[in-house]
Write a protein that holds these residues in place. Structure first.
Motif, PDB file in Angstrom:
ATOM      1  N   LEU A 171       0.853   4.458  -2.579  1.00 48.25           N
ATOM      2  CA  LEU A 171       0.451   5.774  -2.087  1.00 48.25           C
ATOM      3  C   LEU A 171       1.538   6.819  -2.314  1.00 48.25           C
ATOM      4  O   LEU A 171       1.231   8.008  -2.493  1.00 48.25           O
ATOM      5  CB  LEU A 171       0.119   5.696  -0.598  1.00 48.25           C
ATOM      6  N   ILE A 211      -7.893   6.045  -4.094  1.00 45.77           N
ATOM      7  CA  ILE A 211      -7.308   7.382  -4.001  1.00 45.77           C
ATOM      8  C   ILE A 211      -8.154   8.384  -4.777  1.00 45.77           C
ATOM      9  O   ILE A 211      -8.478   9.474  -4.278  1.00 45.77           O
ATOM     10  CB  ILE A 211      -5.863   7.377  -4.549  1.00 45.77           C
ATOM     11  N   THR A 224      -0.298   8.773  -7.574  1.00 44.40           N
ATOM     12  CA  THR A 224      -1.187   9.246  -6.511  1.00 44.40           C
ATOM     13  C   THR A 224      -1.449  10.740  -6.637  1.00 44.40           C
ATOM     14  O   THR A 224      -2.584  11.198  -6.485  1.00 44.40           O
ATOM     15  CB  THR A 224      -0.570   8.930  -5.134  1.00 44.40           C
ATOM     16  N   THR A 279       0.829  -1.202   0.000  1.00 41.25           N
ATOM     17  CA  THR A 279       0.000   0.000   0.000  1.00 41.25           C
ATOM     18  C   THR A 279       0.865   1.255   0.000  1.00 41.25           C
ATOM     19  O   THR A 279       0.594   2.213  -0.739  1.00 41.25           O
ATOM     20  CB  THR A 279      -0.924   0.006   1.234  1.00 41.25           C
TER      21      THR A 279
END
Length: 282
Positions: A106, A235, A111, A102
């Protein structure tokens, strides 16, 4: 075609979760009513409780939070067991490996592009809604009440946290995770993505919200499919929901300004989305 049933089974689970949350909340309210030291009217029936505590903003906020936490638990395990553990789509066998997986996604440049795309997607949607609202005043009345319950004076940090953070995670696991991947087992990818987008739109239950949720559901499905991770649509989804609080209304004063805002924000959204989905960007 044996997996078609599994595309719709999660919706039945959703209904079950929603009823379980309502029944649990009613049970708590009944116990609160019984244990209360205050005098209670003799006609303190189910209707009385529904019209007093049950519909209070804070109570609805906690119910929303619990509902989506259950989505994350149920559909997170379902998604992992059905599509990640055996097929190695997500090569994580421990909590530590999942955390690393993860974190890597991120902290990548995709992102940033998705966060910016989410903000301009919200600007674009608000622009379109502002332009069409005069022609559909009755439909927008219900939509306005829904938005006010989230961002209005009576909202709370619990409701905001539930809608901005918890709901997108739960809904992505449900729609782009479980439903979409069962769709891939039955149909060509574009058809599976469109179908889950349609289910996503119908799920929202409001004609105004349902229409743009259908389109956004397709976009989120494409992001999940092209980038190969459920993290990325999460996201984008969180960014869209959070941007609801960051839309300057001055951008929509007058038809010309509204049209300009809509066109520019739509263009930036598409560009950011294209950058995010480029394969060569890590």
């Amino acid at each position: 075609m044996k997996y078609i049933w599994f595309m719709f089974l999660p919706i039945l689970v959703v209904i079950g979760i929603q009823y379980a949350v309502i029944i649990g909340d009613l049970a708590i309210l009944f116990m609160k009513n019984i244990l209360s030291t205050k005098e209670v009217a003799k006609d303190a029936s189910l209707e009385f409780i529904m019209n007093s505590d049950f519909k209070q903003p804070m109570n609805q906020a906690y119910m929303t939070l619990v509902q989506y936490l259950l989505y994350i638990l149920v559909f997170g395990l379902w998604y992992y067991k059905a599509f990640c553990k055996d097929n190695k789509q997500v090569n994580t066998n421990t909590i530590k490996e999942l955390a690393i997986y993860t974190k890597e996604r991120l902290l990548c440049i995709k992102t940033i592009f998705l966060i910016v795309a989410g903000y301009f997607a919200q600007l674009f949607v608000d622009g379109v809604l502002t332009l069409v609202e005069p022609h559909f005043k009755n439909q927008f009345a219900d939509y306005g009440k829904m938005v006010d319950s989230i961002t209005g004076v009576g909202s709370s940090w619990v409701m905001l946290f539930a809608v901005i953070v918890v709901a997108p995670i739960g809904e992505e696991l449900l729609f782009r995770g479980v439903i979409q991947h069962y769709g891939f087992k039955n149909f060509a990818p574009i058809l599976a993505i469109t179908l889950q987008g349609l289910i996503f739109g119908l799920y929202h239950g409001n004609i105004i919200q349902g229409i743009y949720a259908f389109v956004m559901g397709i976009v989120l499905g494409l992001v999940a499919h092209k980038l190969g991770s459920i993290i990325y649509p999460m996201i984008l989804h969180i960014s869209v929901n959070a941007s609801l609080l960051l839309v300057p209304q001055v951008l929509y004063e007058g038809t010309i300004r509204t049209c300009l805002t809509t066109v520019v924000s739509g263009g930036i959204f598409v560009i950011m989305l294209w950058f995010a989905m480029r394969k060569k960007i890590a």
